[in-house]
Design a protein around this motif. Structure first.
Motif, PDB file in Angstrom:
ATOM      1  N   SER A 213      -4.304  22.216   7.099  1.00  0.00           N
ATOM      2  CA  SER A 213      -4.112  22.253   5.777  1.00  0.00           C
ATOM      3  C   SER A 213      -4.378  21.460   4.903  1.00  0.00           C
ATOM      4  N   LEU A 214      -5.190  20.233   5.405  1.00  0.00           N
ATOM      5  CA  LEU A 214      -5.529  18.944   4.535  1.00  0.00           C
ATOM      6  C   LEU A 214      -6.560  18.981   3.800  1.00  0.00           C
ATOM      7  N   GLN A 215      -7.150  20.321   3.423  1.00  0.00           N
ATOM      8  CA  GLN A 215      -8.395  20.442   2.663  1.00  0.00           C
ATOM      9  C   GLN A 215      -8.176  19.655   1.474  1.00  0.00           C
ATOM     10  N   PHE A 216      -7.103  19.764   0.637  1.00  0.00           N
ATOM     11  CA  PHE A 216      -6.934  19.013  -0.670  1.00  0.00           C
ATOM     12  C   PHE A 216      -7.045  17.496  -0.599  1.00  0.00           C
ATOM     13  N   ALA A 217      -6.641  16.980   0.632  1.00  0.00           N
ATOM     14  CA  ALA A 217      -6.955  15.542   0.738  1.00  0.00           C
ATOM     15  C   ALA A 217      -8.378  15.365   1.310  1.00  0.00           C
ATOM     16  N   ARG A 218      -9.112  16.207   1.510  1.00  0.00           N
ATOM     17  CA  ARG A 218     -10.561  15.866   1.785  1.00  0.00           C
ATOM     18  C   ARG A 218     -11.318  15.895   0.656  1.00  0.00           C
ATOM     19  N   GLU A 219     -10.822  16.823  -0.421  1.00  0.00           N
ATOM     20  CA  GLU A 219     -11.572  16.803  -1.609  1.00  0.00           C
ATOM     21  C   GLU A 219     -11.490  15.620  -2.611  1.00  0.00           C
ATOM     22  N   GLU A 220     -10.548  14.547  -2.164  1.00  0.00           N
ATOM     23  CA  GLU A 220     -10.764  13.430  -3.110  1.00  0.00           C
ATOM     24  C   GLU A 220     -11.704  12.569  -3.031  1.00  0.00           C
TER      25      GLU A 220
ATOM     26  N   ASP B 274       0.855  -1.139  -0.047  1.00  0.00           N
ATOM     27  CA  ASP B 274      -0.109  -0.053   0.160  1.00  0.00           C
ATOM     28  C   ASP B 274       0.722   1.406   0.040  1.00  0.00           C
ATOM     29  N   ARG B 275       0.446   2.317  -0.544  1.00  0.00           N
ATOM     30  CA  ARG B 275       0.993   3.630  -0.514  1.00  0.00           C
ATOM     31  C   ARG B 275       0.652   4.482   0.326  1.00  0.00           C
ATOM     32  N   VAL B 276       1.570   4.879   1.406  1.00  0.00           N
ATOM     33  CA  VAL B 276       1.159   5.833   2.270  1.00  0.00           C
ATOM     34  C   VAL B 276       1.905   7.341   1.986  1.00  0.00           C
ATOM     35  N   MET B 277       1.145   8.328   2.039  1.00  0.00           N
ATOM     36  CA  MET B 277       1.707   9.604   1.685  1.00  0.00           C
ATOM     37  C   MET B 277       2.174  10.042   3.139  1.00  0.00           C
ATOM     38  N   LEU B 278       3.258  10.560   3.066  1.00  0.00           N
ATOM     39  CA  LEU B 278       3.855  11.199   4.338  1.00  0.00           C
ATOM     40  C   LEU B 278       3.597  12.821   4.243  1.00  0.00           C
ATOM     41  N   LEU B 279       2.956  13.304   5.194  1.00  0.00           N
ATOM     42  CA  LEU B 279       2.959  14.870   5.164  1.00  0.00           C
ATOM     43  C   LEU B 279       3.255  15.281   6.595  1.00  0.00           C
ATOM     44  N   LEU B 280       4.748  15.163   6.815  1.00  0.00           N
ATOM     45  CA  LEU B 280       5.399  15.589   8.188  1.00  0.00           C
ATOM     46  C   LEU B 280       6.289  16.246   8.149  1.00  0.00           C
ATOM     47  N   THR B 281       6.288  17.341   8.875  1.00  0.00           N
ATOM     48  CA  THR B 281       7.252  18.267   9.295  1.00  0.00           C
ATOM     49  C   THR B 281       8.624  17.677   9.578  1.00  0.00           C
ATOM     50  N   PRO B 282       9.805  18.245   9.331  1.00  0.00           N
ATOM     51  CA  PRO B 282      11.028  17.863   9.880  1.00  0.00           C
ATOM     52  C   PRO B 282      11.266  17.580  11.185  1.00  0.00           C
ATOM     53  N   GLY B 283      11.647  16.302  11.648  1.00  0.00           N
ATOM     54  CA  GLY B 283      11.809  15.884  12.736  1.00  0.00           C
ATOM     55  C   GLY B 283      12.110  14.693  13.212  1.00  0.00           C
ATOM     56  N   ARG B 284      11.675  14.229  14.486  1.00  0.00           N
ATOM     57  CA  ARG B 284      11.738  12.699  15.009  1.00  0.00           C
ATOM     58  C   ARG B 284      10.430  12.227  14.201  1.00  0.00           C
ATOM     59  N   ASP B 285       9.440  12.954  14.007  1.00  0.00           N
ATOM     60  CA  ASP B 285       8.225  12.141  13.773  1.00  0.00           C
ATOM     61  C   ASP B 285       8.166  11.814  12.152  1.00  0.00           C
ATOM     62  N   MET B 286       8.932  12.542  11.352  1.00  0.00           N
ATOM     63  CA  MET B 286       9.179  12.348   9.985  1.00  0.00           C
ATOM     64  C   MET B 286       9.885  11.005   9.966  1.00  0.00           C
ATOM     65  N   VAL B 287      11.131  10.903  10.727  1.00  0.00           N
ATOM     66  CA  VAL B 287      11.930   9.687  10.645  1.00  0.00           C
ATOM     67  C   VAL B 287      11.166   8.540  10.865  1.00  0.00           C
TER      68      VAL B 287
ATOM     69  N   LEU C  53       0.898  18.370  -4.503  1.00  0.00           N
ATOM     70  CA  LEU C  53       0.373  17.453  -3.609  1.00  0.00           C
ATOM     71  C   LEU C  53      -0.735  16.578  -4.144  1.00  0.00           C
ATOM     72  N   GLN C  54      -1.876  17.221  -4.399  1.00  0.00           N
ATOM     73  CA  GLN C  54      -3.052  16.320  -4.947  1.00  0.00           C
ATOM     74  C   GLN C  54      -2.718  15.479  -6.031  1.00  0.00           C
ATOM     75  N   ALA C  55      -1.893  16.237  -6.966  1.00  0.00           N
ATOM     76  CA  ALA C  55      -1.433  15.186  -8.144  1.00  0.00           C
ATOM     77  C   ALA C  55      -0.336  14.089  -7.639  1.00  0.00           C
ATOM     78  N   ILE C  56       0.276  14.283  -6.743  1.00  0.00           N
ATOM     79  CA  ILE C  56       1.033  12.985  -6.664  1.00  0.00           C
ATOM     80  C   ILE C  56       0.171  12.062  -5.714  1.00  0.00           C
ATOM     81  N   LEU C  57      -0.606  12.584  -4.728  1.00  0.00           N
ATOM     82  CA  LEU C  57      -1.438  11.580  -4.243  1.00  0.00           C
ATOM     83  C   LEU C  57      -2.408  10.789  -5.067  1.00  0.00           C
ATOM     84  N   LYS C  58      -3.056  11.305  -6.180  1.00  0.00           N
ATOM     85  CA  LYS C  58      -3.512  10.567  -7.232  1.00  0.00           C
ATOM     86  C   LYS C  58      -2.667   9.436  -7.934  1.00  0.00           C
TER      87      LYS C  58
END
Length: 569
Positions: free
Chosen positions: A132-139, A67-80, A111-116
């Motif tokens: 800021s995730l409105q674009f994802a909700r529009e899917e 499965d593909r999982v898009m990562l939308l995480l700011t730099p830091g430990r959580d991203m890793v 981002l929307q193009a990558i997600l699709k």
């Protein structure tokens, strides 16, 4: 050298090996504001527990291997942790620049193009990004959001999976048009092959220490400064890109404080350090530990290398510590590299170069070309005619082609482009260069090559000339493009001007024109001065020449001054 014993064939196996054998050692330090006093450090054991807990959360949310999982995480430990959790769960990570109020319409469209394109049904993110995730909700299709900072999973609940070298570890989306994203399928096998090559060529081992400000969403920051240390079992120190750009000395202070031995960055960042770090901030800096200063991802400038070495020699920066290199996402990360030293820069005849040949001359008459070094162990580099595919002799400029286990196996769900780019004769890079005495010299991009009145001109050469014509011009923020018209192609130059500049635009333009004619023998047809941050850039900071040319044609650029007046781009 203290090598990582039994480096595995997959990233999963390599990281699990580091977790098992380096449990109590420091693995990841994050400087939240780029300052030494605000450090947050995790051991390999702590990363292990957090990774398995989040991987269990992904599995509980329905994520299955492949499965593909898009990562939308700011730099830091959580991203890793987020990236590693995808690897542990057998999912294909899709790292992307997280949305924010500053990303703009084009950024959200990308981002929307990558997600699709990726067909991702899951987004791994954090609460701070939620507004800021409105674009994802529009899917139109169902999309599951998993929050790293709300993880309720337990490490013991993780159900281990098996991955093979042929499985995709992640999709690396290359910078470019928002309407045509290209996701490089980076397999575990290619990734580990390149990590081994990098470790051998740069002498990296468990005694190494990395330090980076690079975005963790692109190959240099992700593979070079995060995955390579984790796979080999040595620590990495990270800060956000904004921390470096706001105050560049933070990066060097972190290198000094932690005794970092390896740090990669694009050429422009070394230039920023030279220009924006005052002499008063050099006190106390000790850069003597920095053995590998990797420089790549964009044209490497001899002037920048020389000035950086000169300025920071008083801080212990070693002669030969700069490592120019060449690579691209389609070949995982790094293809060639070499310590800077005698013979790594050649001065070539500009006229011969315009005719497609590297012909060394004395320094007084030549134009500098910086060597990107020799191919890494196991990588093969050839120079071919871009039309016929015929291999060219030494010193002749052609398309750079790459072969070896570091080459990825294609673009995600794009068989036509994959067949065109990933050929039996090698990876077609689209980059132009020549081999001279075994070293690679990159001259430009095939699609960006300017043919003006029958002669070849490399846009980055003209851009470098243009930006020094006047102090009011911003470095690295100029573009040279060919704009088609009804009567032929025009050479158009677009250059950003610094905020608060009070220079006469007519005089600035004439300086640019005179200098370009003197140094390149070609007269610009159009010169446009624009405000800061007007020229389109990729998310990694490279100028987008094609998008700039399109904006000129469409009249979509905010222009401060145009010469000659009334001439349309």
């Amino acid at each position: 050298m203290t090598a990582a014993p039994g480096l595995r064939e997959t990233l999963l196996g390599a990281v699990q090996g580091s977790f098992a054998t380096r449990a109590d050692s420091s693995a990841f330090t994050y400087l939240a504001d780029g300052e030494i006093g605000d450090a947050q450090t995790s051991t390999f054991a702590e990363l292990d527990r957090a990774t398995r807990a989040l991987a269990a959360e992904l599995q509980a949310s329905g994520v299955r291997p492949g499965d593909r999982v898009m990562l939308l995480l700011t730099p830091g430990r959580d991203m890793v942790v987020g990236f590693l959790a995808c690897v542990f769960a057998g999912a294909i990570a899709v790292p992307a620049y997280p949305p924010s109020p500053f990303i703009g319409v084009r950024g959200l469209e990308r981002l929307q193009a990558i997600l699709k394109d990726a067909g991702a049904a899951f987004v791994l993110t954090e609460s701070a990004v939620l507004p800021s995730l409105q674009f994802a909700r529009e899917e139109s299709r169902p999309l599951s959001l998993v929050f790293v900072d709300q993880c309720a999973g337990a490490a013991d609940a993780f159900d281990p999976v098996e991955v093979t070298p042929d499985d995709a570890a992640f999709l690396q989306y290359t910078s470019g048009s928002t309407s045509d994203p290209r996701g490089v399928r980076v397999t575990h096998g290619a990734l580990m092959a390149n990590i081994r090559m990098i470790a051998e060529a740069l002498s990296l081992d468990r005694e190494s220490i990395a330090c980076s400000w690079l975005p963790p969403f692109h190959d240099m920051g992700l593979i070079g400064m995060i995955l390579t240390p984790l796979a080999l079992g040595f620590p990495t120190v990270q800060m956000a890109p904004e921390a470096f750009l706001q105050r560049p000395v933070r990066w060097l202070k972190a290198i000094s404080h932690y005794g970092a031995t390896v740090a990669f960055a694009p050429n422009f960042s070394f230039d920023i350090c030279v220009r924006r770090i005052p002499e008063s901030e050099l006190d106390g800096l000790d850069l003597s530990s920095w053995a590998v200063a990797g420089n790549g991802a964009e044209p490497i400038r001899e002037h920048t290398l020389a000035e950086f070495e000169r300025k920071f020699a008083v801080c212990g920066f070693q002669q030969g510590a700069m490592w120019p290199g060449y690579g691209l996402a389609e070949a995982t990360l790094l293809v060639t590299a070499s310590q800077r030293g005698p013979g790594t820069t050649v001065w070539v005849d500009p006229e011969q170069l315009s005719q497609g040949r590297v012909a060394p001359v004395d320094k007084a008459r030549g134009r500098p070309l910086v060597s990107c070094g020799w191919p890494l162990p196991g990588a093969q580099v050839t120079i071919c005619d871009p039309v016929t595919g015929e291999q060219l002799e030494q010193g002749v400029v052609g398309e750079i082609r790459i072969s070896g286990p570091l080459v990825c196996d294609g673009y995600w769900r794009n068989p036509e482009l994959t067949a065109e780019t990933f050929t039996d004769a090698g990876l077609r890079t689209g980059d132009l260069g020549a081999l001279w005495q075994g070293q690679l010299y990159v001259t430009g991009r095939l699609k960006d090559l300017l043919i003006v009145r029958g002669l070849n001109h490399y846009p980055q050469d003209i851009e470098q000339t243009m930006e020094v014509a006047d102090p009011s011009l911003r470095r690295g923020c100029g573009v040279a493009v060919a704009v088609p018209t009804d009567t032929g192609e025009l050479l158009a130059l677009v250059q950003e001007v610094r905020n608060g500049s009070d220079g006469d635009p007519r005089q600035i333009v004439q300086k640019i024109r005179r200098l370009v004619v003197e140094q390149h023998g070609v007269a610009p047809d159009v010169i446009v001065l624009v405000p800061p941050r007007s020229i389109p850039q990729t998310t990694s900071g490279k100028v987008r020449r094609g998008a700039t040319a399109e904006a000129l044609r469409a009249g979509a650029m905010q222009e401060l001054y145009r010469w000659p007046a009334g001439v349309e781009g």
